[in-house]
Scaffold this active site. Structure first.
Site, mmCIF file in Angstrom:
data_model
loop_
_atom_site.group_PDB
_atom_site.id
_atom_site.type_symbol
_atom_site.label_atom_id
_atom_site.label_comp_id
_atom_site.label_asym_id
_atom_site.label_seq_id
_atom_site.Cartn_x
_atom_site.Cartn_y
_atom_site.Cartn_z
ATOM 1 N N HIS A 93 -62.969 14.529 13.718
ATOM 2 C CA HIS A 93 -62.872 13.305 12.910
ATOM 3 C C HIS A 93 -62.697 13.586 11.420
ATOM 4 O O HIS A 93 -62.474 12.648 10.645
ATOM 5 C CB HIS A 93 -64.120 12.432 13.099
ATOM 6 N N HIS A 126 -63.704 9.614 21.841
ATOM 7 C CA HIS A 126 -63.298 9.013 20.567
ATOM 8 C C HIS A 126 -61.978 9.627 20.101
ATOM 9 O O HIS A 126 -61.752 10.833 20.253
ATOM 10 C CB HIS A 126 -64.370 9.237 19.503
ATOM 11 N N ASP A 158 -68.032 13.254 25.997
ATOM 12 C CA ASP A 158 -68.634 11.934 25.892
ATOM 13 C C ASP A 158 -67.869 10.857 26.646
ATOM 14 O O ASP A 158 -68.246 9.681 26.605
ATOM 15 C CB ASP A 158 -68.848 11.523 24.428
#
Length: 307
Positions: free
Chosen positions: A122, A161, A243
């Site tokens: 990220h 994500h 995740d």
């Protein structure tokens, strides 16, 4: 050939507030799950500022280094914290990915897994985000291109994500193909299919909440593997976030350990065909400790079998 595990105790010295999902126990549990497996072990070295400048300007590096507290913990953004030791932890994470790349490209190991934290996918060019300080896999990709002379490096990110940082850092890099599958809608809100990079070098694969393993596999067969095969990478780097597991508290996908093993096997099929099986895998997310440990073990078991 072999599979190499790169890790370092400095990854345990990056401390976050009580209850924060990106916690020291993540690395402890992953390393425990890999203990006793048929792995070659190396300590992760420290990355240098020259390494970081492959993707980040000096101003970002200076900001991170000057922000580290001498005691206690400080907050950089809504999700990202630092403690004494955070800088070295992040530098070891980048160093692990670079050393793994060196080993794989030299033929000293077939593939490698980097078990470090904090994660990196990220972190944007000049912005910390989502627990991440530096763009680890993007730096490794640029290292392979600029220092090893490769022409085509693929990065596949199956973290739940979107890898917005990796996308930002590789957006203008025509020698890379970046693939991210991720739940959408979900934080950070990027990763639409229309985001394709400056050179049609980005493939975003949004997955609906509650997507199961069957749909995940069919989507990869249809949208990811054909493009990856056509790109014919000389090296594959994996952002291995776990995740997307059904037990993870931060998202709503329904993958299981077998799904992570399956996608790892299929990615290795492609690398066997195009680049002598050369794979560097880097730990990203995964916040249910049991699911993280068992999923990472399933992933590494495949790397060992393919090594």
């Amino acid at each position: 050939m072999t599979t190499t595990l790169l890790t370092h105790d400095d990854g345990l010295k990056h401390v976050t507030p009580p209850g924060h999902p990106e916690q020291v126990a993540r690395l402890e549990r992953v390393r425990a799950a890999l203990a006793g497996k048929d792995l070659t072990h190396e300590e992760a070295p420290l990355a240098t500022e020259d390494d970081l400048r492959l993707t980040h300007p000096q101003a970002h590096i200076d900001h991170i280094k000057s922000s580290e507290p001498s005691e206690g913990i400080i907050q950089l953004d809504a999700d990202t914290w630092m403690s004494p030791g955070s800088v070295n932890a992040a530098l070891r994470g980048v160093g692990a990915a670079l050393r793994a790349t060196d080993l794989v490209l030299a033929g000293d190991t077939q593939n490698a897994f980097c078990a470090m934290r904090p994660p990196g996918h990220h972190a944007e060019t000049q912005k910390t985000m989502g627990f991440c300080l530096f763009g680890t896999v993007a730096i490794a990709a640029k290292h392979a291109l600029e220092r090893h002379g490769l022409s085509r490096v693929a990065v596949v990110d199956f973290d739940v994500h979107h890898g917005n940082g990796t996308q930002d850092l590789l957006w203008d890099e025509a020698r890379t193909l970046f693939v991210s599958s991720h739940q959408f809608p979900l934080w950070p809100g990027t990763g639409r299919s229309s985001e394709i990079g400056a050179h049609d070098n980005v493939i975003n694969v949004p997955l609906d909440p509650m997507t199961d393993g069957e749909t995940f596999r069919a989507t990869y067969e249809e949208r990811v593997f054909p493009r990856l095969g056509a790109f014919a990478p000389e090296l594959l780097i994996i952002s291995a976030g776990f995740d997307a597991h059904r037990d993870d508290p931060l998202a709503q996908l329904n993958l299981l350990e077998d799904d992570f093993a399956w996608v790892t096997n299929r990615l290795c099929d492609i690398t066997d065909k195009h680049c002598q099986g050369r794979v560097v895998s880097v730990l990203e997310g995964g916040y249910d400790l049991d699911a993280l440990a068992s999923s990472a073990a399933a992933h590494v078991d495949v790397l060992i079998a393919r090594g």
